[in-house]
Design an enzyme around this catalytic site. Sequence first.
Site, PDB file in Angstrom:
ATOM      1  N   LYS A 105      -7.604  -3.321  -7.555  1.00  0.00           N
ATOM      2  CA  LYS A 105      -6.712  -3.672  -6.546  1.00  0.00           C
ATOM      3  C   LYS A 105      -5.961  -2.521  -5.992  1.00  0.00           C
ATOM      4  O   LYS A 105      -5.551  -2.214  -4.828  1.00  0.00           O
ATOM      5  CB  LYS A 105      -6.101  -4.678  -6.807  1.00  0.00           C
ATOM      6  CG  LYS A 105      -4.821  -5.161  -6.068  1.00  0.00           C
ATOM      7  CD  LYS A 105      -5.324  -5.604  -4.712  1.00  0.00           C
ATOM      8  CE  LYS A 105      -4.179  -5.830  -3.565  1.00  0.00           C
ATOM      9  NZ  LYS A 105      -4.650  -6.156  -2.383  1.00  0.00           N
TER      10      LYS A 105
ATOM     11  N   CYS B 167       2.197  -4.480   0.949  1.00  0.00           N
ATOM     12  CA  CYS B 167       1.763  -4.088  -0.378  1.00  0.00           C
ATOM     13  C   CYS B 167       1.489  -2.682  -0.515  1.00  0.00           C
ATOM     14  O   CYS B 167       1.617  -2.025  -1.751  1.00  0.00           O
ATOM     15  CB  CYS B 167       0.500  -4.806  -0.839  1.00  0.00           C
ATOM     16  SG  CYS B 167       0.565  -6.454  -0.687  1.00  0.00           S
TER      17      CYS B 167
END
Length: 405
Positions: free
Chosen positions: A211, A265
Site C-alpha cells: 500500500k 494519503c
Amino acid sequence: MVSPNFTSRKIVVIGTGYVGLPAALLLARAGHSVVGVDIDENIVQAINAGILHIKEDQLQAIMDEPEVKKNITAQSAPCPADIFLIAVPTPLDVQKQASDLSMVIEATESLIPHLREGNLVILESTVPPLTCRTTITPLLQRSGLKIGETLHLAHCPERILPGDVFHEIVHNDRIIGAENSKSRSMAADVYSTFVQGDLLLTDDVTAEMVKLMENTYRDVNIALGNEFAAVAHTLQIDIGEAIRLANQHPRVDILNPGIGVGGHCIPIDPWFIKEVDPTNARLIFAARTINDEIPTKVAAHIRDTVRGIENPQIVAIGAAYKENTADTRESPSVEIVRLLRSYGFRVNHFDPFVEGMEFPTTIEDACKNADCLALLVKHKIVMDEFNAKRTEIENVMKTPTILQF
Ligand SMILES: NC(=O)c1ccc[n+]([C@@H]2O[C@H](COP(=O)([O-])OP(=O)(O)OC[C@H]3O[C@@H](n4cnc5c(N)ncnc54)[C@H](O)[C@@H]3O)[C@@H](O)[C@H]2O)c1
C-alpha cells in the site's frame, strides 16, 4: 447474484468515513448484517437516516436500496460480531514525521471486550510495515485469544479513488495480507462477496508495504515531474511539450508536475516507509521534500505577480486536494492561500465543491475588482465556466492577471 456458498456474517465496521462507509454499504448489499460504528454522532445519525455524508453519487443510490437499508445500522460503540473491519484515520504526526496510530489503537481497544473465538479482525487503515505484528496483535491478544489460532487478523489496504469509489471498490484488485493461510482465506471470503477484481493473497507485512509503495510511487514520480518543470523553467522551455515528447518513448511515462500529488494519503504514506527504514528511504525523503516545497513556490510566484500593486485583491479558486472532489485534507491549495494571507494579502478563496466555499453567484462576480485570479484546482465545472466567460471575467477585474496551475 448471491453465490450458493454465500454465508451471511455479522460485520462491525469501525470508522465509517471515506473508506469504511463504502465498504459497509457494499457488505450490506452483499447480504451481510452490518453495524457501522463511528465516534462522530452526526455520522451515526446520518447513516441511520439513510443519508450519505460523503459526496459519491453512486453510493447514495446503493444506500437507498431497500436491501441495503435493511442490512445496515450505525451506532457509536462496537458490539459482538463475526468480523470486525477497522477503517479509522492514520494521520501523520507532523512533529515526529511519523504515523499517528492513536486512532487505530483506540479502535482496536474498543473491540477487545467483544471478541470471541473464531472472529476475524481486518485492518483497512493504511499503516507502517509491522503494525499488525507489533501493535495490533499484542492489543488483540489481551482478549485471551491467540492470533492465527483462535482469532484471525488480516490487513487489506484500500485503493479507492475518491470521486469514483463505487467502481473502484468493486473492480480494483485487492491485497489480502495475513500471517497465516487460514486468516488470509477468511479475509478473502469476505471480500469475494463484493469485489470483482482479483484477490491477491500475501503476508501482512508485505500487504502493509505494498500500500505504501503504491502511493510512494506516485509521490516520487510527481516529484520527478516537478523537478523537470523547475529545470524547464530555468531553460525557458515548455514543460508540457517536453513531457509530451518524452512520453512518446515506448518505455517512458513521466507524470505531470502539479501543486499537489492528487490525494490526501499520498503526501503522508511515504513518511510511513521512512519511519521504518530512514537509512534507505533517501529518494523517498527527497521526493517528499520537493513536493512539500511546491505550495511555497506557488505562493511566491503569486506574490511576485502582484508585486507593485497596492493592497492587491487575490481570488483563489480551488481548495480540494484534486479536481472534482470536495476533500480538503492535506490540500496544497489551502496551504497556498494560508501562505498568501500570512504575507498580508487579501484573498477570497472559493471552491464550488466545498461546503461553505461556494461562489456567491458566478466566477465573474467573484472576480469583480480583483487584481489576480489564481486557478489552483481545475475542477471541470470551474474550467467550463472560466473558458466560456474568460473575456467577461478579465473585463471586471481591476488588473486582469490570471494564473493557472
Ligand atoms: N480516503 C481515501 O481515499 C483513502 C484511500 C485509501 C486508504 N485510506 C486510509 O483509510 C483510513 C481511513 O481513512 P478515511 O479517509 O476513511 O478517514 P475518514 O476520516 O473519512 O473516516 C474515518 C472515520 O473514523 C472515525 N473514527 C475515528 N476513531 C474512531 C474510533 N475509535 N471508533 C470509531 N470510529 C472512529 C472518524 O470519526 C471518521 O468518521 C486511513 O488510514 C487512510 O489513510 C484512505
